[in-house]
Design a protein around this motif. Sequence first.
Motif, mmCIF file in Angstrom:
data_model
loop_
_atom_site.group_PDB
_atom_site.id
_atom_site.type_symbol
_atom_site.label_atom_id
_atom_site.label_comp_id
_atom_site.label_asym_id
_atom_site.label_seq_id
_atom_site.Cartn_x
_atom_site.Cartn_y
_atom_site.Cartn_z
ATOM 1 N N SER A 304 40.498 24.500 44.246
ATOM 2 C CA SER A 304 40.581 25.416 43.106
ATOM 3 C C SER A 304 41.250 26.726 43.521
ATOM 4 C CB SER A 304 39.193 25.683 42.521
ATOM 5 O OG SER A 304 38.324 26.200 43.505
ATOM 6 N N ILE A 305 41.695 27.488 42.502
ATOM 7 C CA ILE A 305 42.449 28.718 42.725
ATOM 8 C C ILE A 305 41.582 29.753 43.447
ATOM 9 C CG2 ILE A 305 43.527 30.690 41.565
ATOM 10 C CD1 ILE A 305 44.424 28.775 39.386
ATOM 11 N N LEU A 306 42.177 30.394 44.445
ATOM 12 C CA LEU A 306 41.481 31.440 45.189
ATOM 13 C C LEU A 306 41.139 32.614 44.271
ATOM 14 C CD1 LEU A 306 40.629 32.577 48.041
ATOM 15 C CD2 LEU A 306 42.886 33.663 48.095
ATOM 16 N N THR A 307 39.938 33.146 44.402
ATOM 17 C CA THR A 307 39.539 34.366 43.717
ATOM 18 C C THR A 307 39.280 35.448 44.753
ATOM 19 O OG1 THR A 307 38.501 33.181 41.881
ATOM 20 C CG2 THR A 307 37.832 35.461 42.216
ATOM 21 N N VAL A 308 39.897 36.597 44.564
ATOM 22 C CA VAL A 308 39.607 37.765 45.404
ATOM 23 C C VAL A 308 38.920 38.792 44.513
ATOM 24 C CG1 VAL A 308 40.545 39.609 46.843
ATOM 25 C CG2 VAL A 308 41.602 37.341 46.882
ATOM 26 N N SER A 309 37.694 39.149 44.874
ATOM 27 C CA SER A 309 36.924 40.097 44.064
ATOM 28 C C SER A 309 36.327 41.167 44.958
ATOM 29 C CB SER A 309 35.815 39.371 43.296
ATOM 30 O OG SER A 309 34.942 38.695 44.188
ATOM 31 N N ASP A 310 35.974 42.282 44.335
ATOM 32 C CA ASP A 310 35.362 43.367 45.085
ATOM 33 C C ASP A 310 33.845 43.216 45.095
ATOM 34 O OD1 ASP A 310 35.163 43.779 42.377
ATOM 35 O OD2 ASP A 310 35.419 45.931 42.459
ATOM 36 N N ALA A 311 33.229 43.860 46.052
ATOM 37 C CA ALA A 311 31.778 43.823 46.181
ATOM 38 C C ALA A 311 31.345 44.992 47.046
ATOM 39 C CB ALA A 311 31.311 42.506 46.811
ATOM 40 N N TRP A 313 29.733 46.840 50.199
ATOM 41 C CA TRP A 313 29.844 46.507 51.616
ATOM 42 C C TRP A 313 28.646 45.668 52.052
ATOM 43 C CZ3 TRP A 313 33.829 47.467 54.901
ATOM 44 C CH2 TRP A 313 33.601 47.239 56.256
ATOM 45 N N PRO A 314 28.899 44.600 52.849
ATOM 46 C CA PRO A 314 30.136 44.291 53.574
ATOM 47 C C PRO A 314 31.121 43.416 52.804
ATOM 48 C CG PRO A 314 28.397 42.841 54.321
ATOM 49 C CD PRO A 314 27.774 43.746 53.297
ATOM 50 N N GLY A 315 31.067 43.436 51.471
ATOM 51 C CA GLY A 315 32.074 42.750 50.681
ATOM 52 C C GLY A 315 33.404 43.484 50.715
ATOM 53 N N PHE A 316 34.370 42.943 49.989
ATOM 54 C CA PHE A 316 35.728 43.491 49.996
ATOM 55 C C PHE A 316 35.786 44.744 49.137
ATOM 56 C CE2 PHE A 316 40.288 43.420 48.692
ATOM 57 C CZ PHE A 316 40.847 43.503 49.954
ATOM 58 N N THR A 317 36.393 45.798 49.664
ATOM 59 C CA THR A 317 36.422 47.089 48.981
ATOM 60 C C THR A 317 37.261 47.039 47.701
ATOM 61 O OG1 THR A 317 37.136 49.393 49.135
ATOM 62 C CG2 THR A 317 38.302 47.805 50.522
ATOM 63 N N GLN A 330 54.585 38.103 45.324
ATOM 64 C CA GLN A 330 55.684 37.446 46.030
ATOM 65 C C GLN A 330 55.192 36.352 46.970
ATOM 66 O OE1 GLN A 330 58.734 37.359 45.543
ATOM 67 N NE2 GLN A 330 59.209 39.162 44.311
ATOM 68 N N ALA A 331 53.929 35.990 46.866
ATOM 69 C CA ALA A 331 53.392 34.903 47.672
ATOM 70 C C ALA A 331 53.716 33.561 47.034
ATOM 71 C CB ALA A 331 51.876 35.069 47.820
ATOM 72 N N LYS A 332 53.449 32.498 47.755
ATOM 73 C CA LYS A 332 53.498 31.149 47.191
ATOM 74 C C LYS A 332 52.081 30.772 46.797
ATOM 75 C CE LYS A 332 54.693 26.334 48.193
ATOM 76 N NZ LYS A 332 55.187 25.381 49.226
ATOM 77 N N GLY A 333 51.881 30.487 45.521
ATOM 78 C CA GLY A 333 50.548 30.127 45.071
ATOM 79 C C GLY A 333 50.039 31.076 44.004
ATOM 80 N N THR A 334 48.796 30.868 43.624
ATOM 81 C CA THR A 334 48.173 31.619 42.526
ATOM 82 C C THR A 334 46.825 32.161 42.983
ATOM 83 O OG1 THR A 334 49.236 30.168 40.908
ATOM 84 C CG2 THR A 334 47.357 31.437 40.135
ATOM 85 N N VAL A 335 46.485 33.348 42.493
ATOM 86 C CA VAL A 335 45.199 33.957 42.842
ATOM 87 C C VAL A 335 44.641 34.669 41.614
ATOM 88 C CG1 VAL A 335 46.263 36.107 43.672
ATOM 89 C CG2 VAL A 335 43.996 35.455 44.496
ATOM 90 N N LEU A 336 43.328 34.638 41.479
ATOM 91 C CA LEU A 336 42.644 35.390 40.430
ATOM 92 C C LEU A 336 42.068 36.649 41.049
ATOM 93 C CD1 LEU A 336 41.448 35.668 37.547
ATOM 94 C CD2 LEU A 336 39.431 34.440 38.379
ATOM 95 N N ILE A 337 42.471 37.804 40.546
ATOM 96 C CA ILE A 337 41.940 39.084 41.002
ATOM 97 C C ILE A 337 40.824 39.487 40.045
ATOM 98 C CG2 ILE A 337 42.469 41.496 41.524
ATOM 99 C CD1 ILE A 337 43.938 39.500 43.309
ATOM 100 N N HIS A 338 39.645 39.712 40.588
ATOM 101 C CA HIS A 338 38.477 40.066 39.752
ATOM 102 C C HIS A 338 37.966 41.442 40.190
ATOM 103 C CE1 HIS A 338 34.430 38.650 37.784
ATOM 104 N NE2 HIS A 338 34.875 39.804 37.313
ATOM 105 N N HIS A 365 38.952 43.330 33.537
ATOM 106 C CA HIS A 365 38.444 43.136 34.901
ATOM 107 C C HIS A 365 39.156 42.029 35.680
ATOM 108 C CE1 HIS A 365 34.932 45.827 34.595
ATOM 109 N NE2 HIS A 365 34.901 45.460 33.339
ATOM 110 N N ARG A 366 39.958 41.196 35.011
ATOM 111 C CA ARG A 366 40.526 40.034 35.705
ATOM 112 C C ARG A 366 42.013 39.879 35.404
ATOM 113 N NH1 ARG A 366 37.471 35.068 33.663
ATOM 114 N NH2 ARG A 366 37.805 36.212 31.710
#
Length: 435
Positions: A304-311, A313-317, A330-338, A365-366
């Motif tokens: 499934s499609i990668l999701t990058v979300s904030d959280a 700490w120690p989650g992603f800022t 400019q990457a190859k592929g698809t990502v969901l930013i949350h 938010h997405r």
Amino acid sequence: MASFRVKGGTQLKGEITPQGAKNEALQILCAVLLTSEEVLIHKIPNIRDVNKLIELLADMGVAVEKKGPESYSFTAKNIKLSYLDTSEYLEKASGLRGSVMLLGPLLSRFGKGRISKPGGDKIGRRRMDTHFTGFQKLGAKFHYDPKKEIYKIDGSQLTGTYMLLDEASVTGTANIIMAAAMAKGKTTIYNAACEPYIQQLCLMINNMGGKISGIGSNLLHIEGVQRLKGTSHTLLPDMIEIGSFIGLAAMTQSEITIKNARVDKLGLIPDTFRRLGIKLEVKGDDIFIPASKHYEIETFIDGSILTVSDAIWPGFTPDLLSIVLVVATQAKGTVLIHQKMFESRLFFVDKLIDMGAQIILCDPHRATVIGLNRKYALKGIRMTSPDIRAGVALLIAALSSDGTSIIDNVEQIDRGYQYIDQRLNNLGADIVRFD
């Protein structure tokens, strides 16, 4: 109002050293009010938000002396408490969101504080409840003047207590820590923020004679002391700058070495960029990003499609989601930013779409980013920086684009990144600042 003229399509190369951390600097500068003795702070970034706070401290009576390009001495021996009641103080404080963290040390050492509604980025709601509820649990009493929009706070009887924070607010935790440092008795803070910058603040207060345990966890114990002494402190490198430089290298196909990055304090940042397909090597305390034409976004194990979300700490800022979004174009592929924490931080994607990026803004938010895989370059346009992080994301997009871009309102970028145009030009960028 200043603008950048950015010529895109140029590969960069060289070494760059990150500035001192902006978000840590705002906390540490407020903490100088906790003592009448001299406090030396090193690696202070020369950026607008930090400089405005230093000016405000000087206006309050703090003796400020510049010791070097990035080092300052602060002595808060003769604080003019009457200045807190002036319209000048309230106006300056309201223009700087970090000024709210003056309250904790003022209440702790002097038993009183004043604040108007703080300013800062327009990226959505940033409520103050965690700060104020924490102060109230320590015994502070609030009076709000709705006509002047001023909070007057009596903290003359601060007493340690147990509290469970409603959210792990970084600035809220910092403020409560400073207020509790000289309160009577023991304070326990559960669900405390535990970012490296909070850890740094706790270590600084302990070096001043404070008694804080549980550092690095979300459960802090603070034994109030009668007084705190002077100390010296060095800020961490800015993790947001480091992430920005990683994204810049990938987007511009550049070979860049980030020096003295304190990799041990970066948490998930390196691995998150690796999941976008970016190659980076840790060499001692440096990060080396080789020039690479293509990078491919990973999927989850089930495909499934990668999701990058904030959280928290120690989650992603959350401060790096704008950078991740731009890099994905400019990457190859698809990502969901949350973007979970702020409801207005994704509203700069219309500029990227105008540049040719394929992005679907699902809601405030997405956003789904469909990478172009370099088949089509982004094209240069004229745009406006809406906030610090989106501004740098747009600058990265412009540097990777085909043609020339104009970015207006770069004062927003200056609030968080020192000499960014000069430093990137030293790597081979073509950025011209003009009014």
